[in-house]
Scaffold this motif. Sequence first.
Motif, PDB file in Angstrom:
ATOM      1  N   GLN A 101      25.976  85.437  59.820  1.00 58.45           N
ATOM      2  CA  GLN A 101      27.349  85.923  59.701  1.00 58.45           C
ATOM      3  C   GLN A 101      27.459  87.032  58.650  1.00 58.45           C
ATOM      4  OE1 GLN A 101      30.301  82.862  59.258  1.00 58.45           O
ATOM      5  NE2 GLN A 101      31.950  84.376  59.446  1.00 58.45           N
ATOM      6  N   ASP A 102      26.731  86.863  57.519  1.00 54.79           N
ATOM      7  CA  ASP A 102      26.711  87.927  56.497  1.00 54.79           C
ATOM      8  C   ASP A 102      26.150  89.215  57.082  1.00 54.79           C
ATOM      9  OD1 ASP A 102      27.683  86.221  54.538  1.00 54.79           O
ATOM     10  OD2 ASP A 102      25.673  85.616  53.869  1.00 54.79           O
ATOM     11  N   ASN A 103      25.036  89.094  57.814  1.00 57.46           N
ATOM     12  CA  ASN A 103      24.422  90.280  58.431  1.00 57.46           C
ATOM     13  C   ASN A 103      25.404  90.980  59.363  1.00 57.46           C
ATOM     14  OD1 ASN A 103      22.035  89.548  57.192  1.00 57.46           O
ATOM     15  ND2 ASN A 103      21.081  88.737  59.044  1.00 57.46           N
ATOM     16  N   TYR A 104      26.026  90.165  60.201  1.00 60.94           N
ATOM     17  CA  TYR A 104      26.963  90.703  61.195  1.00 60.94           C
ATOM     18  C   TYR A 104      28.124  91.421  60.505  1.00 60.94           C
ATOM     19  CZ  TYR A 104      30.168  90.746  65.200  1.00 60.94           C
ATOM     20  OH  TYR A 104      31.041  91.125  66.200  1.00 60.94           O
ATOM     21  N   ASN A 105      28.657  90.778  59.464  1.00 63.20           N
ATOM     22  CA  ASN A 105      29.764  91.393  58.734  1.00 63.20           C
ATOM     23  C   ASN A 105      29.332  92.680  58.053  1.00 63.20           C
ATOM     24  OD1 ASN A 105      31.463  89.356  59.499  1.00 63.20           O
ATOM     25  ND2 ASN A 105      31.218  88.168  57.592  1.00 63.20           N
ATOM     26  N   VAL A 133      21.556  93.068  69.634  1.00 65.72           N
ATOM     27  CA  VAL A 133      20.325  93.041  70.443  1.00 65.72           C
ATOM     28  C   VAL A 133      19.548  91.767  70.105  1.00 65.72           C
ATOM     29  CG1 VAL A 133      18.155  94.199  70.970  1.00 65.72           C
ATOM     30  CG2 VAL A 133      20.236  95.550  70.643  1.00 65.72           C
ATOM     31  N   SER A 134      19.571  90.841  71.067  1.00 65.16           N
ATOM     32  CA  SER A 134      19.139  89.468  70.794  1.00 65.16           C
ATOM     33  C   SER A 134      17.797  89.106  71.417  1.00 65.16           C
ATOM     34  CB  SER A 134      20.229  88.519  71.294  1.00 65.16           C
ATOM     35  OG  SER A 134      20.668  88.880  72.597  1.00 65.16           O
ATOM     36  N   LYS A 135      17.048  90.095  71.889  1.00 69.85           N
ATOM     37  CA  LYS A 135      15.750  89.819  72.521  1.00 69.85           C
ATOM     38  C   LYS A 135      14.863  88.999  71.590  1.00 69.85           C
ATOM     39  CE  LYS A 135      13.981  94.301  71.021  1.00 69.85           C
ATOM     40  NZ  LYS A 135      14.030  95.749  71.308  1.00 69.85           N
ATOM     41  N   THR A 136      14.149  88.051  72.167  1.00 70.95           N
ATOM     42  CA  THR A 136      13.241  87.096  71.498  1.00 70.95           C
ATOM     43  C   THR A 136      13.971  86.024  70.667  1.00 70.95           C
ATOM     44  OG1 THR A 136      12.783  88.132  69.320  1.00 70.95           O
ATOM     45  CG2 THR A 136      11.520  88.965  71.222  1.00 70.95           C
ATOM     46  N   LYS A 137      15.285  86.140  70.510  1.00 68.17           N
ATOM     47  CA  LYS A 137      16.012  85.182  69.658  1.00 68.17           C
ATOM     48  C   LYS A 137      16.592  84.033  70.488  1.00 68.17           C
ATOM     49  CE  LYS A 137      15.218  87.610  66.006  1.00 68.17           C
ATOM     50  NZ  LYS A 137      14.320  87.118  64.946  1.00 68.17           N
ATOM     51  N   PRO A 138      16.597  82.824  69.910  1.00 68.04           N
ATOM     52  CA  PRO A 138      17.095  81.647  70.646  1.00 68.04           C
ATOM     53  C   PRO A 138      18.615  81.663  70.820  1.00 68.04           C
ATOM     54  CG  PRO A 138      16.566  81.040  68.382  1.00 68.04           C
ATOM     55  CD  PRO A 138      16.136  82.472  68.551  1.00 68.04           C
ATOM     56  N   VAL A 139      19.088  80.994  71.878  1.00 69.25           N
ATOM     57  CA  VAL A 139      20.527  80.995  72.192  1.00 69.25           C
ATOM     58  C   VAL A 139      21.384  80.466  71.039  1.00 69.25           C
ATOM     59  CG1 VAL A 139      20.404  80.965  74.715  1.00 69.25           C
ATOM     60  CG2 VAL A 139      20.279  78.818  73.468  1.00 69.25           C
ATOM     61  N   CYS A 153      31.538  88.363  68.301  1.00 69.45           N
ATOM     62  CA  CYS A 153      30.782  89.337  69.092  1.00 69.45           C
ATOM     63  C   CYS A 153      30.755  88.934  70.571  1.00 69.45           C
ATOM     64  CB  CYS A 153      29.357  89.429  68.557  1.00 69.45           C
ATOM     65  SG  CYS A 153      28.364  90.687  69.381  1.00 69.45           S
ATOM     66  N   ARG A 154      31.029  89.892  71.458  1.00 71.53           N
ATOM     67  CA  ARG A 154      30.992  89.608  72.908  1.00 71.53           C
ATOM     68  C   ARG A 154      30.001  90.505  73.647  1.00 71.53           C
ATOM     69  NH1 ARG A 154      32.749  85.946  71.033  1.00 71.53           N
ATOM     70  NH2 ARG A 154      34.667  84.778  71.440  1.00 71.53           N
ATOM     71  N   ASP A 155      29.319  91.394  72.936  1.00 74.44           N
ATOM     72  CA  ASP A 155      28.368  92.302  73.572  1.00 74.44           C
ATOM     73  C   ASP A 155      26.956  92.011  73.068  1.00 74.44           C
ATOM     74  OD1 ASP A 155      31.123  93.934  73.366  1.00 74.44           O
ATOM     75  OD2 ASP A 155      29.999  94.597  75.148  1.00 74.44           O
ATOM     76  N   GLY A 199      19.564  95.124  66.482  1.00 74.72           N
ATOM     77  CA  GLY A 199      18.857  93.852  66.587  1.00 74.72           C
ATOM     78  C   GLY A 199      18.487  93.311  65.224  1.00 74.72           C
ATOM     79  N   THR A 200      17.461  93.908  64.616  1.00 74.61           N
ATOM     80  CA  THR A 200      16.944  93.452  63.325  1.00 74.61           C
ATOM     81  C   THR A 200      18.041  93.322  62.266  1.00 74.61           C
ATOM     82  OG1 THR A 200      14.947  94.667  63.913  1.00 74.61           O
ATOM     83  CG2 THR A 200      15.107  93.868  61.651  1.00 74.61           C
ATOM     84  N   GLY A 201      18.958  94.260  62.236  1.00 80.49           N
ATOM     85  CA  GLY A 201      20.025  94.266  61.229  1.00 80.49           C
ATOM     86  C   GLY A 201      20.937  93.052  61.311  1.00 80.49           C
ATOM     87  N   ILE A 202      20.973  92.410  62.472  1.00 72.52           N
ATOM     88  CA  ILE A 202      21.798  91.205  62.636  1.00 72.52           C
ATOM     89  C   ILE A 202      20.933  89.939  62.612  1.00 72.52           C
ATOM     90  CG2 ILE A 202      23.307  89.918  64.210  1.00 72.52           C
ATOM     91  CD1 ILE A 202      24.328  92.638  65.257  1.00 72.52           C
TER      92      ILE A 202
END
Length: 231
Positions: free
Chosen positions: A4-8, A33-39, A50-52, A220-223
Amino acid sequence: MTLQDNYNSVNNEIKMACERSGRNTDDIVLIAVSKTKPVEMLQQIYDCGCRDFGENKVQELIDKYDRLPKDIRWHMIGHLQTNKVKYLVDKVYMIHSVDSYKLANEISKEAVKKGVTVKVLLEVNVAEEESKFGITSKETLSFYNEVSVLPNIEVCGLMTIAPYVENCEENRQYFVKLHQLNIDIASQKKDNDYRKLLSMGMTGDYQVAIEEGATHVRVGTGIFGTRNYAI
Ligand SMILES: *Cc1c(COP(=O)(O)O)cnc(C)c1O
């Protein structure tokens, strides 16, 4: 730092880049960008609002599509093989990586079959890197003209993957160039329905991309933090 901190903090950077360049944050879509990351991690970012989400593999996108809320807009950002198009057309919100007529034609055919219209972006290799997919800048106008007449496809804009660089300022020239190509397309069109979307900018350079007109940034990485491809 939590997710959440990253996203903000990414959203805050977007806001500041908008202020520097006199733009409205409502005009920028942050694609996680959520590739390789778990649901579970995607769900946390979803819960932040986030919806995208962006994925680069068809199978992974479909698995996550099935397991996560249906109001997510899924963006296909990776190279797409024609034989996988049929699995994707009715699940994806937008395909960012159209780089050949063959692929565009296949998307169109499958879209007609399923009775949907698919939003696409044309991928341009503006930096002309050997390792990257995408059409050249020179081909862009004629490629647009070929693809935009296909049924059940809506060409909404352009996308590029800029080189990996230490200093993000080095990529500004490529973002400027993609922006200009978009203006060229818009100005040769007789009708005014071209949406002029620009998907450009990743963790290392999205602020610069926004200053140069990005409407969609792919972070991706930034989040989510660094990716481990071994698992
Ligand atoms: C992985 C990927 C991104 C995100 O890259 P980060 O540097 O982790 O932000 C963006 N765009 C495309 C096409 C990608 O494949």
